[in-house]
Design a protein around this motif. Structure first.
Motif, short mmCIF file in Angstrom:
data_model
loop_
_atom_site.label_atom_id
_atom_site.label_comp_id
_atom_site.label_asym_id
_atom_site.label_seq_id
_atom_site.Cartn_x
_atom_site.Cartn_y
_atom_site.Cartn_z
N LEU A 333 3.35 -5.85 8.48
CA LEU A 333 2.01 -5.98 7.83
C LEU A 333 2.16 -5.94 6.18
O LEU A 333 1.22 -6.19 5.51
N GLY A 334 3.43 -5.34 5.64
CA GLY A 334 3.49 -5.51 4.30
C GLY A 334 2.94 -4.09 3.65
O GLY A 334 2.92 -3.39 4.38
N ASN A 335 2.68 -4.20 2.33
CA ASN A 335 2.35 -2.96 1.74
C ASN A 335 1.07 -2.58 2.00
O ASN A 335 0.18 -3.54 2.05
N LEU A 336 0.66 -1.61 2.50
CA LEU A 336 -0.64 -0.97 2.99
C LEU A 336 -1.24 0.09 2.20
O LEU A 336 -0.31 0.89 1.71
N ASN A 337 -2.35 0.11 1.80
CA ASN A 337 -3.27 0.96 0.86
C ASN A 337 -3.62 2.21 1.84
O ASN A 337 -4.44 2.25 2.55
N ILE A 338 -2.67 3.36 1.83
CA ILE A 338 -2.70 4.19 2.78
C ILE A 338 -2.59 5.64 1.92
O ILE A 338 -2.19 5.61 0.93
N ILE A 339 -3.63 6.51 2.43
CA ILE A 339 -3.65 7.86 1.67
C ILE A 339 -3.23 8.88 2.96
O ILE A 339 -3.66 8.76 3.99
N ALA A 340 -2.15 9.55 2.87
CA ALA A 340 -1.55 10.54 3.75
C ALA A 340 -2.22 11.90 3.59
O ALA A 340 -2.29 12.57 2.72
N GLU A 341 -3.06 12.18 4.84
CA GLU A 341 -3.47 13.70 4.90
C GLU A 341 -2.62 14.55 5.09
O GLU A 341 -1.90 14.56 6.28
N ASP A 342 -1.83 15.33 4.18
CA ASP A 342 -0.66 15.92 4.38
C ASP A 342 -0.90 17.64 4.09
O ASP A 342 -0.28 18.31 3.57
N LEU A 343 -2.34 17.89 4.64
CA LEU A 343 -2.49 19.32 4.42
C LEU A 343 -2.14 20.31 5.48
O LEU A 343 -1.58 19.80 6.48
N CYS A 356 9.27 9.18 1.02
CA CYS A 356 9.98 8.01 1.37
C CYS A 356 9.06 7.00 1.72
O CYS A 356 9.11 5.94 1.57
N SER A 357 7.73 7.66 2.36
CA SER A 357 6.82 6.37 2.65
C SER A 357 6.06 6.00 1.25
O SER A 357 5.57 4.89 1.40
N GLY A 358 6.17 6.48 0.32
CA GLY A 358 5.44 6.24 -1.07
C GLY A 358 3.86 6.58 -0.96
O GLY A 358 3.34 6.27 -2.20
N PHE A 359 3.23 7.03 0.03
CA PHE A 359 1.90 7.12 0.22
C PHE A 359 1.59 8.43 -0.67
O PHE A 359 2.07 9.19 -0.81
N PRO A 360 0.29 8.17 -1.53
CA PRO A 360 -0.26 9.45 -1.83
C PRO A 360 -0.58 10.56 -1.02
O PRO A 360 -1.29 10.18 -0.04
N GLY A 361 -0.36 11.77 -1.35
CA GLY A 361 -0.65 12.96 -0.45
C GLY A 361 -2.14 13.30 -0.85
O GLY A 361 -2.79 13.04 -1.85
N MET A 362 -2.83 14.54 -0.30
CA MET A 362 -4.03 14.92 -0.85
C MET A 362 -4.06 16.50 -1.25
O MET A 362 -3.00 17.18 -0.93
N LYS A 363 -4.74 16.78 -2.27
CA LYS A 363 -5.10 17.85 -2.82
C LYS A 363 -6.45 18.40 -2.75
O LYS A 363 -7.26 17.78 -3.23
N VAL A 364 -6.70 19.52 -2.25
CA VAL A 364 -8.05 20.05 -2.03
C VAL A 364 -8.30 21.10 -2.74
O VAL A 364 -7.60 22.16 -2.80
N LEU A 365 -9.15 20.88 -3.97
CA LEU A 365 -9.37 21.54 -5.06
C LEU A 365 -9.97 23.31 -4.61
O LEU A 365 -9.37 24.40 -5.23
N GLN A 366 -10.60 23.18 -3.44
CA GLN A 366 -10.96 24.35 -2.81
C GLN A 366 -9.93 25.18 -2.37
O GLN A 366 -10.01 26.60 -2.31
N HIS A 380 -2.66 21.69 -12.48
CA HIS A 380 -1.40 21.76 -13.54
C HIS A 380 -0.15 21.53 -12.46
O HIS A 380 0.89 21.04 -13.25
N ASN A 381 -0.11 21.27 -11.25
CA ASN A 381 1.01 21.14 -10.35
C ASN A 381 0.99 19.78 -9.89
O ASN A 381 1.89 19.33 -9.14
N TYR A 382 -0.02 18.91 -10.28
CA TYR A 382 -0.31 17.69 -9.60
C TYR A 382 0.66 16.59 -10.15
O TYR A 382 0.93 16.71 -11.50
N ASP A 383 1.16 15.58 -9.38
CA ASP A 383 1.60 14.48 -10.12
C ASP A 383 0.66 13.36 -10.08
O ASP A 383 -0.57 13.65 -9.36
N LYS A 384 0.74 12.11 -10.56
CA LYS A 384 -0.05 11.03 -10.44
C LYS A 384 -0.31 10.71 -8.99
O LYS A 384 -1.48 10.11 -8.78
N ASN A 385 0.70 10.33 -8.22
CA ASN A 385 0.47 10.07 -6.82
C ASN A 385 -0.12 10.66 -5.93
O ASN A 385 0.62 11.36 -4.99
N CYS A 386 -1.24 11.22 -6.15
CA CYS A 386 -2.05 12.05 -5.20
C CYS A 386 -3.80 11.67 -5.15
O CYS A 386 -3.99 11.06 -6.11
N VAL A 387 -4.40 12.22 -4.23
CA VAL A 387 -5.76 12.20 -4.27
C VAL A 387 -6.27 13.49 -4.21
O VAL A 387 -6.07 14.27 -3.26
#
Length: 493
Positions: A333-343, A356-366, A380-387
């Protein structure tokens, strides 16, 4: 969507206001898109759109492909003369404009849809036929399954007469041939679901707004997916699950969470080149621009529990398909716009899979403000590749959390985010998310409105009262839109 800084709002279709008991694809959905545009948001995130059953959870659907008929806008039928407003008023769809009564919706909205079907089926025969064969890969299984459910008084397929439990049996073939009208009602629901959803999605896309969908990793035990594809699930000779899904005990649940979904037979799926999954992702990206994969860690390792267990305590971690699955997905399917729920509980292997997947993971501020220790969820611990999310559908609202969490944790949040009651504690949280380095920031509609836990969407591991919150028609104001637009501009989202 790419990696440009952006923001958006999480609110499910069911939570939209309206006159017919549940949010739908009608006028209020378009007003919400207009609000997103006015507040300069580029993303609308929703929960799974699947047809819901017992418990009303969109994560337990009768099909991984079919849409929920509850979301069909009845006003289209009224405008076309298929139905009158007085006829709709004869059916009770719920008296509380701020809560969905799923029992009434199931009982009465489906009756209304059947009335419309009987009136229009001869005029739409050609359109329904063409739609059926265009989508036959999944639509045959779904419409046949739902017709058979009706035939069996809506019992789970595990309790049907034995020959009906096998999709290729002579009895099922005879039923399909003899009950075309019953089957075509379900095709009719999907025809209008897809037609109305495509129109709404196109309206959003033309305004520069992406739709972020949600893909549950598992499918429901009582689903067309399991009934029609028994060979790719870990079932015994009686077609009962050998093992089911869940997650182990943790700080939030002493007995873990027993989800109860059948487990995939990943070795068989691999032999078939993950065909079912490829088709599922293809279909999902027709519905959405971006896809959040729920419980992403299950592709690395999943918690497996014996079928019939009362809780999730006595399970074990089993290795999933890992990166080879996502490599196959990319090849097909090629490159896909995916967010990984990694909680949740993450291991080095899960972190490696995410990287390895390159997908952005999730950060829950709460989740960030444990006063006793450092947290990956602190900005202050985030990188840019996250939601980053202020919260999710499974959390308390920000106001609810501040009222019920440990006071030391709340005080830490107040100091870290410089929360100011004049600004609004919820707005301070939104500012914390919007100002972070995460390329995408999302807040829930409940947090944007500053609601307490009466607006909470779901309490995990509970049944009843969940998924029912609806927004008031008067909640959206120019003041909120302008304030959010200003914050979005300040933080270059």
């Amino acid at each position: 969507m790419g990696q440009e800084r952006a923001s958006g709002i999480l609110m499910h279709i069911s939570s939209l206001p309206g006159n017919y008991g549940i949010g739908d694809f009608g006028e209020e959905a378009y007003k919400f898109v207009d609000f997103l545009e006015k507040s300069e948001q580029k993303n609308w995130q929703i929960l799974p759109l699947g047809i819901t059953g017992y418990g009303d959870s969109p994560y337990q659907s009768f099909s991984a492909f079919a849409g929920n008929p509850y979301f069909i806008d009845l006003n289209e039928f009224i405008e076309k003369g298929y139905l009158t407003l007085d006829e709709v008023k004869n059916f009770n769809l719920g008296d509380d404009s701020e809560r969905v009564d799923y029992g009434l919706i199931y009982k009465n909205k489906m009756k209304i849809l059947k009335i419309v079907y009987e009136r229009v089926k001869k005029y739409l025969e050609k359109d329904l036929y063409e739609f059926y064969f265009k989508n036959i890969k999944w639509l045959r299984e779904f419409s046949l399954f739902m017709a058979l459910k009706e035939h069996h008084n809506n019992k789970s397929w595990l309790y049907w007469d034995s020959e009906y439990r096998k999709i290729h049996s002579k009895k099922v073939q005879n039923f399909e041939r003899e009950n075309e009208d019953l089957i075509y009602f379900w095709i009719f629901t999907q025809y209008f679901f897809m037609k109305q959803w495509d129109k709404l999605k196109n309206y959003a896309n033309k305004k520069g707004i992406n739709i972020i969908g949600d893909l549950p990793i598992y499918v429901a035990e009582d689903s067309a997916d399991v009934w029609a594809n028994t060979e790719i699930f870990n079932l015994d000779e009686n077609l009962l699950p050998r093992t089911v899904s869940g997650c182990p005990p943790d700080a939030f649940s002493a007995k873990g969470q027993l989800w109860g979904n059948p487990i995939y037979a990943w070795d068989i799926m691999e032999k078939y080149d993950y065909k079912w999954w490829i088709e599922r992702f293809q279909h999902s990206f027709k519905l959405y621009d971006v896809l959040r994969i729920d419980h992403f860690r299950g592709f690395e390792s999943y918690w497996e529990i014996q079928y019939g267990a009362e809780d999730a305590v006595n399970g074990e971690w089993i290795k999933g398909p890992g990166i080879k699955f996502f490599k196959k997905l990319k090849t097909e399917l090629g490159n896909l716009n995916i967010i990984a729920e990694d909680l949740g509980f993450l291991t080095d292997d899960v972190r490696k899979l995410l990287k390895c997947s390159g997908f952005p993971g999730m950060k829950v501020l709460q989740f960030a403000f444990d006063s006793r220790e450092e947290s990956d969820y602190l900005p202050h611990n985030y990188d840019k590749n996250c939601v980053v999310y202020t919260g999710t559908h499974d959390n308390s609202t920000i106001i609810g959390w501040c009222s019920n969490a440990d006071k030391q944790d709340v005080n830490y949040a107040v100091k870290y985010l410089k929360l100011d009651s004049n600004e609004g504690v919820n707005w301070g949280y939104i500012r914390g998310a919007w100002s972070s380095t995460a390329y995408l920031a999302i807040t829930t509609m409940q947090d944007l409105l500053g609601l307490d836990d009466t607006g909470r969407m779901n309490i995990p591991s509970t049944v009843g009262g969940n998924w029912s919150w609806r927004m008031k028609k008067t909640s959206i104001t120019d003041e909120i839109a302008n304030k959010l637009a200003d914050m979005t501009s300040i933080y270059r989202r």
